[in-house]
Design a protein around this motif. Structure first.
Motif, short mmCIF file in Angstrom:
data_model
loop_
_atom_site.label_atom_id
_atom_site.label_comp_id
_atom_site.label_asym_id
_atom_site.label_seq_id
_atom_site.Cartn_x
_atom_site.Cartn_y
_atom_site.Cartn_z
N ALA A 76 27.50 -1.71 36.24
CA ALA A 76 26.51 -0.70 35.89
C ALA A 76 26.63 -0.35 34.40
O ALA A 76 25.63 -0.07 33.74
N SER A 77 27.84 -0.43 33.86
CA SER A 77 28.04 -0.08 32.44
C SER A 77 27.21 -0.95 31.50
O SER A 77 26.82 -0.49 30.42
N THR A 152 29.04 10.39 40.95
CA THR A 152 30.22 9.95 41.69
C THR A 152 31.43 10.84 41.47
O THR A 152 32.16 11.16 42.41
N ASP A 172 20.25 5.72 37.62
CA ASP A 172 21.50 5.09 38.04
C ASP A 172 21.74 5.52 39.48
O ASP A 172 21.99 6.71 39.75
N GLN A 195 29.41 -2.09 44.03
CA GLN A 195 30.76 -2.00 44.59
C GLN A 195 31.04 -0.72 45.39
O GLN A 195 32.18 -0.49 45.76
N LYS A 196 30.01 0.07 45.64
CA LYS A 196 30.25 1.27 46.45
C LYS A 196 29.62 1.10 47.84
O LYS A 196 30.32 1.11 48.84
N ASN B 237 35.52 -0.99 32.64
CA ASN B 237 34.72 -0.65 33.83
C ASN B 237 35.26 -1.47 35.00
O ASN B 237 36.29 -2.14 34.89
N THR B 238 34.59 -1.42 36.13
CA THR B 238 35.11 -2.09 37.33
C THR B 238 35.09 -3.61 37.14
O THR B 238 34.02 -4.18 36.92
#
Ligand SMILES: Cc1ncc(COP(=O)(O)O)c(C=O)c1O
Ligand SMILES: Cc1ncc(COP(=O)(O)O)c(C=O)c1O
Ligand SMILES: [Mg+2]
Ligand SMILES: [Mg+2]
Ligand SMILES: [Mg+2]
Ligand SMILES: [Mg+2]
Lengths: 361, 361
Positions: A76-77, A152, A172, A195-196, B237-238
């Motif tokens: 997402a970044s 989040t 987002d 990833q959530k 980030n992830t």
């Protein structure tokens, strides 16, 4: 084999039946003699997987035909730059609402590529609420209006959307995608790190109205241009095949096991209500967010004592409730109860909290 | 369960023992009660995985301490922009050698961010050779000198490196990483999409000399700045956790089952020799690359008849040798025989080719 209740904010729990299916097929996907981790992304087998993932997402979310669905890398970044680079191309202005760390990071990145305005912020109260928004204060000729729909870290959710008129609304939805029905037609662009709620880390989903594609700023790297990926059907280069495959199975679970987003929402509301009701009645614990802006997915809570918070995190971890430590900027605890968290996991957590309260209250 | 011999150019075969281990651990990684697909990237368990992946890569490749190792998303294609954005910062000049499609794409992208020069090209002969390079023709003050070390599509490999003196040598090693020993200290930067020799798709490895980090062009998106990921230990980030986990296991296999890159090279040479010797002796098939520049990993070959090529692809697929169709720009066939392809797979392929030759020669 042991399984814990994983309250991680992301990456997060996946439906166990999806993991079991993945294990079964790991050496030989449906008789093709290869793992999805090994197969050519140009093979018809993989084309079938990515096509099915897209059509399931369209079906689950009710995505209109004039929206493109992209399966990207970069997290997402990366969208924090891709959005201004692709969309800040007419007035070169964009409006942002700051409701937490992710919205703030996104705003800072966009400010490097055009003129941004902060319309509102809830920083004054550690982002514990969603600011009331007055459309008269919005920039009328902005290229887009940006929100982080579910925050989040702080546990807030927009229960009503800002009225942005002709200005495309960008959101987002990393931590709320597919948690409840959403009217996609109200948005210019939606994006989510998968990833959530949908997949392991390594996949970013972008849903973009097609008229917004193809006007990127001159300096945009080819891989950061939405048009590259629209034209390539998300396969301009090698996509994260395995992650897309798991995503496909999770979407299938939402649609065909759970019964779609309406049912998903009911499950999520039931889980969240159980926890919020407990918090509201507890004399030891309390939620940190104003009731009207509470998230269905991320539930931060605290006691009034740092020692008790630490004790709770320690003891709950030992009891098989993991990743309950709150984000360092909020402290206390946070339970992320995404789609794959069963009701039973929240029930057991609440039982555990209740026992803890009786022992320490 | 059926397994085929998969000659895909990427994503490609993985060692079967790695896939079996991944299946075993998929619901519960070493007793933590979670899948690596579910665990928080901030957990100590995942920190252990990424640390081990990095230390194994350092050990396997002999990476000097003054080089940083990054685990990124975005594919090798993202590096085509990241390299100029991060490195073309002094003279704003860079030299490129065009040995195929990937080098050409990379050069085109870099040309958007600075002054590039094509030092040599093998396009005149469909990239079937590596051009001889004369250091006197190189740009003395270039910010870097770029090569694609192994050309996946055309099957060529640099068996000697250009002498670039003080100018940092940058190489795309996507299709030859960890196939044989490489003197990392000769390079300023190395990068590879991991989906050929090391992992499933969705992970890009960058090895960069530390003095080259921290000088990115002003316009560089935060996620495209190497410094972001150096400072964040590849976790700004992830990260793509599962893919890094598989990569760790493949590196462990190279180091501890195969016995390191020296042994890996012997295996790869033995496999390649078997196939090249057959091609050189065959009256039906021939390799397309000049012998002195042949790749150890990608072996394109043809017959003189389009019909026979098509017939061979069809019949070999039916016999369980998949993805042998050559890239559309070369035609014919290509056997990618990466690290995980067993000797036996090449042996059986050569047997099959021999039978085909006898039946159709
Ligand atoms: C709302 C939100 N946006 C963005 C991000 C960043 O995602 P990524 O790590 O994929 O870049 C996160 C990560 O937790 C998030 O929760
Ligand atoms: C040498 C080389 N460079 C770059 C790429 C592009 O990699 P990616 O698809 O990860 O962007 C490839 C892909 O096959 C390749 O073989
Ligand atoms: Mg937040
Ligand atoms: Mg209370
Ligand atoms: Mg090539
Ligand atoms: Mg011959």
């Amino acid at each position: 084999m042991k399984r814990v209740y994983n309250f991680s904010a992301g990456p997060s729990m996946l439906p166990e039946e999806v993991l079991r299916k993945a294990a079964d097929e790991i050496l030989d996907y449906k008789g093709c003699g290869q793992s999805v981790m090994e197969m050519s992304h140009r093979s018809s087998v993989f084309q079938g997987i990515i096509d099915r993932a897209e059509s399931l997402l369209r079906e689950v979310m009710g995505i209109p035909d004039n929206y493109k669905v992209l399966f990207l890398q970069g997290g997402a970044s990366s969208q924090f730059a891709m959005i201004p680079l692709n969309l800040m191309v007419n007035s070169h202005k964009a409006d942002y609402v700051l409701t937490g760390q992710w919205a703030t990071k996104s705003w800072k990145e966009a400010s490097r590529y055009g003129e941004t305005r902060v319309i509102a912020s809830s920083k004054d109260k550690t982002f514990t609420y969603i600011p009331k928004l007055d459309p008269k204060t919005f920039t009328p000729d902005a290229d887009y209006f940006y929100i982080c729909m579910n925050n989040t870290i702080y546990g807030t959710l927009y229960h009503t959307l800002p009225e942005t008129g002709k200005v495309p609304l960008v959101a987002d939805i990393s931590s709320c995608i597919c948690s409840e029905p959403l009217d996609v037609s109200k948005f210019g662009l939606l994006f989510a790190g998968a990833q959530k709620n949908l997949a392991p880390a390594g996949l970013t989903i972008v849903i973009v109205r097609e008229d917004l594609v193809g006007h990127a700023q001159e300096i945009t790297p080819t891989m950061f241009n939405y048009k590259t990926h629209v034209d390539g059907g998300s396969m301009f280069n090698t996509p994260p095949c395995w992650t897309i495959y798991i995503c496909m199975m999770v979407l299938d679970w939402i649609q065909n096991t759970v019964g779609g987003l309406g049912e998903m929402q009911k499950r999520n509301q039931k889980k969240a209500k159980l926890l919020y009701d407990y918090l509201d009645n507890s004399k030891l614990f309390r939620g940190t967010v104003v009731p009207e802006d509470r998230s269905l997915m991320n539930v931060p809570f605290v006691t009034d004592s740092d020692e008790l918070n630490a004790k709770f995190v320690k003891e709950s971890t030992e009891a098989g409730f993991v990743n309950l430590k709150g984000h360092r900027t909020v402290g206390g605890m946070r339970a992320s109860i995404y789609n794959a968290m069963p009701y039973e996991g929240v029930e057991k957590l609440v039982d555990f909290m209740d026992k803890f309260e009786k022992a320490n209250g």
